[in-house]
Design a protein around this motif. Sequence first.
Motif, short mmCIF file in Angstrom:
data_model
loop_
_atom_site.label_atom_id
_atom_site.label_comp_id
_atom_site.label_asym_id
_atom_site.label_seq_id
_atom_site.Cartn_x
_atom_site.Cartn_y
_atom_site.Cartn_z
N LEU A 164 5.82 2.99 -53.56
CA LEU A 164 7.38 3.14 -53.29
C LEU A 164 7.76 4.96 -53.65
CD1 LEU A 164 8.28 0.21 -55.72
CD2 LEU A 164 8.84 0.31 -53.24
N LEU A 165 8.79 5.27 -52.74
CA LEU A 165 9.17 6.53 -52.84
C LEU A 165 10.57 6.54 -53.60
CD1 LEU A 165 8.62 9.54 -51.79
CD2 LEU A 165 10.08 8.98 -49.99
N VAL A 166 10.69 7.29 -54.62
CA VAL A 166 11.81 7.22 -55.31
C VAL A 166 12.47 8.80 -55.10
CG1 VAL A 166 13.16 7.12 -57.58
CG2 VAL A 166 11.15 5.80 -57.18
N GLN A 167 13.80 8.69 -54.50
CA GLN A 167 14.38 10.22 -54.52
C GLN A 167 15.25 10.44 -55.66
OE1 GLN A 167 15.94 8.47 -50.61
NE2 GLN A 167 15.12 10.44 -49.68
N TRP A 217 5.69 6.28 -56.27
CA TRP A 217 4.97 5.47 -57.28
C TRP A 217 3.83 4.41 -56.66
CZ3 TRP A 217 4.14 3.93 -61.73
CH2 TRP A 217 3.80 2.77 -62.31
N ASP A 218 2.69 4.60 -57.43
CA ASP A 218 1.58 3.96 -56.69
C ASP A 218 1.36 4.67 -55.24
OD1 ASP A 218 0.70 2.60 -58.59
OD2 ASP A 218 1.82 0.63 -58.54
N CYS A 219 0.36 4.22 -54.56
CA CYS A 219 -0.25 5.02 -53.50
C CYS A 219 -0.59 3.80 -52.46
CB CYS A 219 -1.32 5.90 -53.96
SG CYS A 219 -1.37 7.34 -52.76
N VAL A 220 -0.66 4.36 -51.14
CA VAL A 220 -1.47 3.41 -50.20
C VAL A 220 -2.72 4.41 -49.83
CG1 VAL A 220 0.44 2.13 -49.31
CG2 VAL A 220 0.13 4.65 -48.28
N THR A 221 -3.67 3.81 -49.03
CA THR A 221 -4.87 4.47 -48.88
C THR A 221 -4.74 5.42 -47.50
OG1 THR A 221 -6.18 2.55 -49.89
CG2 THR A 221 -7.29 3.93 -48.50
N LEU A 231 11.93 12.76 -45.89
CA LEU A 231 12.81 12.32 -46.98
C LEU A 231 12.88 13.02 -48.14
CD1 LEU A 231 11.33 8.42 -46.63
CD2 LEU A 231 13.85 9.25 -46.20
N GLY A 232 12.31 14.30 -47.86
CA GLY A 232 12.44 15.33 -49.00
C GLY A 232 10.92 15.53 -49.57
N GLY A 233 9.99 15.08 -48.96
CA GLY A 233 8.80 15.45 -49.49
C GLY A 233 8.37 14.93 -51.06
N LEU A 234 7.35 15.26 -51.71
CA LEU A 234 6.92 14.73 -53.05
C LEU A 234 7.10 15.75 -54.03
CD1 LEU A 234 4.00 12.28 -51.96
CD2 LEU A 234 6.23 11.76 -52.40
N SER A 235 7.34 15.64 -55.18
CA SER A 235 7.37 16.53 -56.49
C SER A 235 6.42 15.96 -57.35
CB SER A 235 8.36 16.60 -57.13
OG SER A 235 9.51 17.04 -56.29
N ALA A 236 5.96 14.68 -57.09
CA ALA A 236 4.92 14.08 -57.93
C ALA A 236 4.51 12.53 -57.75
CB ALA A 236 5.50 13.72 -59.33
N ILE A 237 3.35 12.21 -57.86
CA ILE A 237 2.80 11.11 -57.84
C ILE A 237 2.63 10.26 -59.09
CG2 ILE A 237 0.98 9.45 -56.75
CD1 ILE A 237 0.39 11.93 -54.68
N ALA A 238 2.87 9.31 -59.19
CA ALA A 238 2.47 8.32 -60.52
C ALA A 238 1.91 7.16 -60.26
CB ALA A 238 3.43 8.19 -61.29
N ILE A 239 0.75 6.77 -60.98
CA ILE A 239 -0.02 5.69 -60.65
C ILE A 239 -0.04 4.63 -61.76
CG2 ILE A 239 -2.46 4.87 -59.90
CD1 ILE A 239 -1.35 6.64 -58.02
N SER A 240 0.12 3.28 -61.25
CA SER A 240 0.35 2.19 -62.46
C SER A 240 -1.11 2.15 -62.98
CB SER A 240 0.93 0.86 -61.55
OG SER A 240 0.06 0.49 -60.69
N HIS A 241 -2.31 1.89 -62.17
CA HIS A 241 -3.50 1.70 -62.78
C HIS A 241 -4.48 1.57 -61.53
CE1 HIS A 241 -2.72 -2.24 -60.44
NE2 HIS A 241 -3.89 -2.62 -60.78
N ARG A 291 22.40 0.69 -62.65
CA ARG A 291 21.89 -0.20 -63.66
C ARG A 291 20.37 -0.31 -64.04
NH1 ARG A 291 24.50 -5.08 -60.72
NH2 ARG A 291 24.27 -3.56 -59.05
N GLY A 292 19.63 0.62 -63.42
CA GLY A 292 18.28 0.81 -63.77
C GLY A 292 17.40 -0.22 -62.97
N ALA A 293 16.23 0.48 -62.63
CA ALA A 293 15.22 -0.44 -61.93
C ALA A 293 13.76 -0.13 -62.66
CB ALA A 293 15.08 0.02 -60.46
N LEU A 294 13.17 -1.02 -62.46
CA LEU A 294 11.57 -1.05 -63.16
C LEU A 294 10.59 -1.04 -62.04
CD1 LEU A 294 10.20 -0.53 -66.11
CD2 LEU A 294 10.02 -2.98 -65.98
N LEU A 295 9.95 -0.27 -61.79
CA LEU A 295 8.82 -0.29 -60.76
C LEU A 295 7.46 -0.52 -61.53
CD1 LEU A 295 11.31 1.13 -59.38
CD2 LEU A 295 9.64 2.76 -58.45
#
Length: 281
Positions: free
Chosen positions: A88-91, A99-103, A116-126, A200-204
């Motif tokens: 998922l890409l959060v702008q 958020w998370d990644c594809v191979t 879409l503005g590129g990436l400033s960071a990647i964060a991985i769940s597990h 209202r907030g979202a949880l990924l």
Amino acid sequence: MEASSKAATEHVAFICRTCGVQYAPSMQPPERCPICEDERQYVGWNGQRWATMADLIAEGRRNHIAEEEPGLHAIDTRPAVAIGQRALLVQTPAGNVMWDCVTLIDDASVAAVRALGGLSAIAISHPHFYAANIAWSRAFGDCPVYIHAADRQWVQYPSPSVRHWEGTTREILPGITLINTGGHFEGSVALHWRAGCDGRGALLTGDTVTVAMDRRYVSFMYSYPNLIPLGEKSIARILDALRPLAYERVYGGWANRVVAVDGADAVERSAERYLRFIRES
Ligand SMILES: [Zn+2]
Ligand SMILES: [Zn+2]
């Protein structure tokens, strides 16, 4: 092992066919995939197999990028690779987070993310969703890859881009906070997006908290493929970590797996139901 014949002349960052995790470059494919040999995963039924990025592209796989809601895009690979999770890409005004990644990564998907503005960071769940996080980081200026320090031993592609963060929460950009819940992995993480769902907030969640097929409930497992549940203490820890957060929507780790409304309530009633079943047994 179709990839091994090409391995003799240059270092290749091999990809495990079963979990989709990319390994640090080597002349020969690694002998084992520790992520698949762990009891939470499994070695492919035809034995350990490896691919290269070029193999995946030659097989006709491509990334599809579509808007989920304003400020949020999903990236998934078709035909799917390995576990088949989406990224998922959060702008945000301060930069975008993957958020998370594809191979799979190819020129077309890099161009699309750049638009879409590129990436400033990647964060991985597990660890199951490490995918090609270093290749994605490299394509976007070696942006940081946030992986919780408790999962340090699972990283298969060490890089200066990896940031092993510690503690329970870490705000990585304004309004984007990582939460370590434990459970599926000790270092399992969810991402809270404060501006999501119209503020209202979202949880990924990846599969830290997995969205069930009815999309009204979630569930929690130590192993999803091998069907090993979590115990009461783990569920309590997950709830403690998530309760301070306000969120309406829960985005799971696969295409269209979303609890669209009452997300925080869905987590509470899902945990209640889960605990009722494990106590009855
Ligand atoms: Zn693997
Ligand atoms: Zn997993």
